[in-house]
Design a protein around this motif. Structure first.
Motif, PDB file in Angstrom:
ATOM      1  N   HIS A  97       0.827  -1.207   0.000  1.00  0.00           N
ATOM      2  CA  HIS A  97       0.000   0.000   0.000  1.00  0.00           C
ATOM      3  C   HIS A  97       0.863   1.259   0.000  1.00  0.00           C
ATOM      4  O   HIS A  97       1.959   1.280   0.582  1.00  0.00           O
ATOM      5  CB  HIS A  97      -0.884   0.055   1.252  1.00  0.00           C
ATOM      6  CG  HIS A  97      -1.862  -1.068   1.368  1.00  0.00           C
ATOM      7  ND1 HIS A  97      -3.198  -0.932   1.074  1.00  0.00           N
ATOM      8  CD2 HIS A  97      -1.698  -2.357   1.749  1.00  0.00           C
ATOM      9  CE1 HIS A  97      -3.823  -2.075   1.284  1.00  0.00           C
ATOM     10  NE2 HIS A  97      -2.926  -2.972   1.688  1.00  0.00           N
ATOM     11  N   ALA A  98       0.337   2.311  -0.623  1.00  0.00           N
ATOM     12  CA  ALA A  98       0.872   3.667  -0.496  1.00  0.00           C
ATOM     13  C   ALA A  98      -0.329   4.574  -0.271  1.00  0.00           C
ATOM     14  O   ALA A  98      -1.228   4.642  -1.119  1.00  0.00           O
ATOM     15  CB  ALA A  98       1.646   4.089  -1.736  1.00  0.00           C
ATOM     16  N   ILE A  99      -0.358   5.247   0.868  1.00  0.00           N
ATOM     17  CA  ILE A  99      -1.487   6.100   1.229  1.00  0.00           C
ATOM     18  C   ILE A  99      -0.965   7.507   1.516  1.00  0.00           C
ATOM     19  O   ILE A  99       0.016   7.677   2.255  1.00  0.00           O
ATOM     20  CB  ILE A  99      -2.221   5.559   2.474  1.00  0.00           C
ATOM     21  CG1 ILE A  99      -2.678   4.112   2.238  1.00  0.00           C
ATOM     22  CG2 ILE A  99      -3.417   6.444   2.832  1.00  0.00           C
ATOM     23  CD1 ILE A  99      -3.317   3.459   3.445  1.00  0.00           C
ATOM     24  N   ARG A 100      -1.617   8.515   0.931  1.00  0.00           N
ATOM     25  CA  ARG A 100      -1.218   9.898   1.190  1.00  0.00           C
ATOM     26  C   ARG A 100      -2.427  10.714   1.648  1.00  0.00           C
ATOM     27  O   ARG A 100      -3.572  10.288   1.493  1.00  0.00           O
ATOM     28  CB  ARG A 100      -0.585  10.525  -0.052  1.00  0.00           C
ATOM     29  CG  ARG A 100      -1.379  10.360  -1.341  1.00  0.00           C
ATOM     30  CD  ARG A 100      -0.617  10.924  -2.518  1.00  0.00           C
ATOM     31  NE  ARG A 100      -1.250  10.587  -3.796  1.00  0.00           N
ATOM     32  CZ  ARG A 100      -0.894  11.099  -4.967  1.00  0.00           C
ATOM     33  NH1 ARG A 100       0.094  11.987  -5.018  1.00  0.00           N
ATOM     34  NH2 ARG A 100      -1.490  10.735  -6.082  1.00  0.00           N
ATOM     35  N   ALA A 101      -2.158  11.892   2.188  1.00  0.00           N
ATOM     36  CA  ALA A 101      -3.221  12.708   2.768  1.00  0.00           C
ATOM     37  C   ALA A 101      -4.259  13.111   1.717  1.00  0.00           C
ATOM     38  O   ALA A 101      -5.457  13.140   1.991  1.00  0.00           O
ATOM     39  CB  ALA A 101      -2.630  13.938   3.439  1.00  0.00           C
ATOM     40  N   ASP A 102      -3.799  13.434   0.523  1.00  0.00           N
ATOM     41  CA  ASP A 102      -4.702  13.758  -0.592  1.00  0.00           C
ATOM     42  C   ASP A 102      -3.965  13.479  -1.888  1.00  0.00           C
ATOM     43  O   ASP A 102      -2.759  13.247  -1.889  1.00  0.00           O
ATOM     44  CB  ASP A 102      -5.186  15.219  -0.532  1.00  0.00           C
ATOM     45  CG  ASP A 102      -4.038  16.216  -0.627  1.00  0.00           C
ATOM     46  OD1 ASP A 102      -3.403  16.304  -1.701  1.00  0.00           O
ATOM     47  OD2 ASP A 102      -3.769  16.899   0.376  1.00  0.00           O
ATOM     48  N   GLU A 103      -4.685  13.493  -2.999  1.00  0.00           N
ATOM     49  CA  GLU A 103      -4.087  13.063  -4.258  1.00  0.00           C
ATOM     50  C   GLU A 103      -3.083  14.047  -4.834  1.00  0.00           C
ATOM     51  O   GLU A 103      -2.464  13.783  -5.867  1.00  0.00           O
ATOM     52  CB  GLU A 103      -5.179  12.781  -5.289  1.00  0.00           C
ATOM     53  CG  GLU A 103      -6.036  13.965  -5.672  1.00  0.00           C
ATOM     54  CD  GLU A 103      -7.122  13.576  -6.649  1.00  0.00           C
ATOM     55  OE1 GLU A 103      -6.927  13.844  -7.844  1.00  0.00           O
ATOM     56  OE2 GLU A 103      -8.121  12.991  -6.221  1.00  0.00           O
ATOM     57  N   HIS A 104      -2.883  15.194  -4.193  1.00  0.00           N
ATOM     58  CA  HIS A 104      -1.885  16.158  -4.659  1.00  0.00           C
ATOM     59  C   HIS A 104      -0.612  16.107  -3.824  1.00  0.00           C
ATOM     60  O   HIS A 104       0.384  16.737  -4.176  1.00  0.00           O
ATOM     61  CB  HIS A 104      -2.477  17.576  -4.632  1.00  0.00           C
ATOM     62  CG  HIS A 104      -3.738  17.718  -5.430  1.00  0.00           C
ATOM     63  ND1 HIS A 104      -3.766  17.577  -6.804  1.00  0.00           N
ATOM     64  CD2 HIS A 104      -5.018  17.954  -5.042  1.00  0.00           C
ATOM     65  CE1 HIS A 104      -5.000  17.733  -7.233  1.00  0.00           C
ATOM     66  NE2 HIS A 104      -5.779  17.951  -6.197  1.00  0.00           N
ATOM     67  N   ASN A 105      -0.641  15.368  -2.719  1.00  0.00           N
ATOM     68  CA  ASN A 105       0.531  15.244  -1.865  1.00  0.00           C
ATOM     69  C   ASN A 105       1.577  14.380  -2.562  1.00  0.00           C
ATOM     70  O   ASN A 105       1.254  13.331  -3.103  1.00  0.00           O
ATOM     71  CB  ASN A 105       0.119  14.615  -0.525  1.00  0.00           C
ATOM     72  CG  ASN A 105       1.145  14.839   0.565  1.00  0.00           C
ATOM     73  OD1 ASN A 105       2.335  14.639   0.351  1.00  0.00           O
ATOM     74  ND2 ASN A 105       0.682  15.251   1.728  1.00  0.00           N
ATOM     75  N   ARG A 106       2.820  14.808  -2.535  1.00  0.00           N
ATOM     76  CA  ARG A 106       3.880  14.074  -3.236  1.00  0.00           C
ATOM     77  C   ARG A 106       4.592  13.060  -2.347  1.00  0.00           C
ATOM     78  O   ARG A 106       5.572  12.456  -2.739  1.00  0.00           O
ATOM     79  CB  ARG A 106       4.888  15.059  -3.843  1.00  0.00           C
ATOM     80  CG  ARG A 106       4.295  15.849  -5.011  1.00  0.00           C
ATOM     81  CD  ARG A 106       5.291  16.839  -5.606  1.00  0.00           C
ATOM     82  NE  ARG A 106       6.515  16.229  -6.076  1.00  0.00           N
ATOM     83  CZ  ARG A 106       6.667  15.595  -7.234  1.00  0.00           C
ATOM     84  NH1 ARG A 106       5.629  15.472  -8.043  1.00  0.00           N
ATOM     85  NH2 ARG A 106       7.832  15.095  -7.586  1.00  0.00           N
ATOM     86  N   THR A 107       4.081  12.845  -1.130  1.00  0.00           N
ATOM     87  CA  THR A 107       4.638  11.861  -0.215  1.00  0.00           C
ATOM     88  C   THR A 107       3.529  10.950   0.291  1.00  0.00           C
ATOM     89  O   THR A 107       2.443  11.420   0.638  1.00  0.00           O
ATOM     90  CB  THR A 107       5.317  12.542   0.988  1.00  0.00           C
ATOM     91  OG1 THR A 107       6.360  13.398   0.519  1.00  0.00           O
ATOM     92  CG2 THR A 107       5.907  11.505   1.926  1.00  0.00           C
ATOM     93  N   GLY A 108       3.792   9.649   0.314  1.00  0.00           N
ATOM     94  CA  GLY A 108       2.812   8.685   0.795  1.00  0.00           C
ATOM     95  C   GLY A 108       3.397   7.810   1.882  1.00  0.00           C
ATOM     96  O   GLY A 108       4.604   7.828   2.146  1.00  0.00           O
ATOM     97  N   GLU A 109       2.535   7.037   2.508  1.00  0.00           N
ATOM     98  CA  GLU A 109       2.939   6.106   3.558  1.00  0.00           C
ATOM     99  C   GLU A 109       2.957   4.687   2.989  1.00  0.00           C
ATOM    100  O   GLU A 109       1.969   4.235   2.429  1.00  0.00           O
ATOM    101  CB  GLU A 109       1.954   6.194   4.724  1.00  0.00           C
ATOM    102  CG  GLU A 109       2.210   5.221   5.846  1.00  0.00           C
ATOM    103  CD  GLU A 109       1.106   5.246   6.890  1.00  0.00           C
ATOM    104  OE1 GLU A 109       0.939   4.226   7.594  1.00  0.00           O
ATOM    105  OE2 GLU A 109       0.397   6.266   6.993  1.00  0.00           O
ATOM    106  N   PHE A 110       4.077   4.000   3.131  1.00  0.00           N
ATOM    107  CA  PHE A 110       4.295   2.696   2.513  1.00  0.00           C
ATOM    108  C   PHE A 110       4.131   1.573   3.525  1.00  0.00           C
ATOM    109  O   PHE A 110       4.556   1.672   4.675  1.00  0.00           O
ATOM    110  CB  PHE A 110       5.715   2.658   1.938  1.00  0.00           C
ATOM    111  CG  PHE A 110       6.176   1.307   1.460  1.00  0.00           C
ATOM    112  CD1 PHE A 110       5.886   0.885   0.172  1.00  0.00           C
ATOM    113  CD2 PHE A 110       6.914   0.474   2.285  1.00  0.00           C
ATOM    114  CE1 PHE A 110       6.326  -0.363  -0.278  1.00  0.00           C
ATOM    115  CE2 PHE A 110       7.365  -0.765   1.848  1.00  0.00           C
ATOM    116  CZ  PHE A 110       7.061  -1.180   0.564  1.00  0.00           C
TER     117      PHE A 110
END
Length: 206
Positions: A97-110
């Motif tokens: 999984h990769a989850i980020r705060a919103d679809e414009h954020n360039r960093t996600g949680e793996f």
């Protein structure tokens, strides 16, 4: 004049490959309809693996956590799962999984989890490669990773992909993984046949 066909999305792809022991798998996006399959996969994790993945010894994550894992939209939350196609039940054997705060954020949680019976067969790297390609298409430049410091296998994987440790506190280590650097590292691992099959089938997205 005929209108051009719509471009195929990576989310539509089903990647067929083999594990290091020759067993056939497919990798595809996680769907809301996968709840039963996901629950069965989590049940197949050892208590140790569940603890390392969810930071809890509970037999099953809470309902909010399960809902979050299934709430996949391909932009804010990207998730891919591996299915054992040689088994008539087609069980889930791993997910990433990769989850980020919103679809414009360039960093996600793996995060990544592999059923114990399939450890050491290259599956984590295969799933991670697909996720990284998808992340790059979605303009996710970096992935943040939180793992228990005692989780040596996960730490070795992240560091082998160029992950940089930022902090360690209360038994949890935080890393940052550069998407492009990690993808380049995986592309160079020519000894992993299954991984190279994944890259071959997704070459049009590289």
């Amino acid at each position: 004049m005929t209108a051009p066909a719509p471009l195929r999305s990576i989310a539509d792809e089903v990647i067929h490959s083999r594990l290091a022991d020759g067993r056939e798998i497919c990798i595809r996006t996680v769907r809301p309809t996968d709840e039963a399959r996901m629950r069965q996969g989590i049940e197949q994790l050892s208590s140790r693996s569940r603890y390392l993945r969810f930071f809890s010894g509970q037999p099953m994550p809470s309902e909010p956590v399960l809902h979050r894992l299934l709430d996949v939209d391909g932009h804010r939350h990207i998730a891919w799962g591996a299915i054992l196609t040689g088994n008539p039940d087609h069980p889930a054997i791993g997910a990433v999984h990769a989850i980020r705060a919103d679809e414009h954020n360039r960093t996600g949680e793996f995060s990544v989890a592999i059923v114990d019976a399939f450890h050491g067969l290259g599956l984590a790297r295969m799933l991670t490669a697909v996720l990284l390609i998808n992340c790059r298409l979605e303009k996710i430049a970096a992935l943040e990773v939180q793992i228990l410091t005692e989780n040596r296998a996960a730490g070795n994987l992240i560091r082998s992909l160029g992950g940089k440790r930022c902090t360690t506190a209360s038994g949890v280590s935080e890393y940052v993984l550069d998407t492009d650097q990690a993808l380049e590292s995986l592309q160079g691992q020519s000894d992993n046949v299954g991984l190279q099959q994944v890259f071959g089938q997704l070459a049009g997205y590289l």
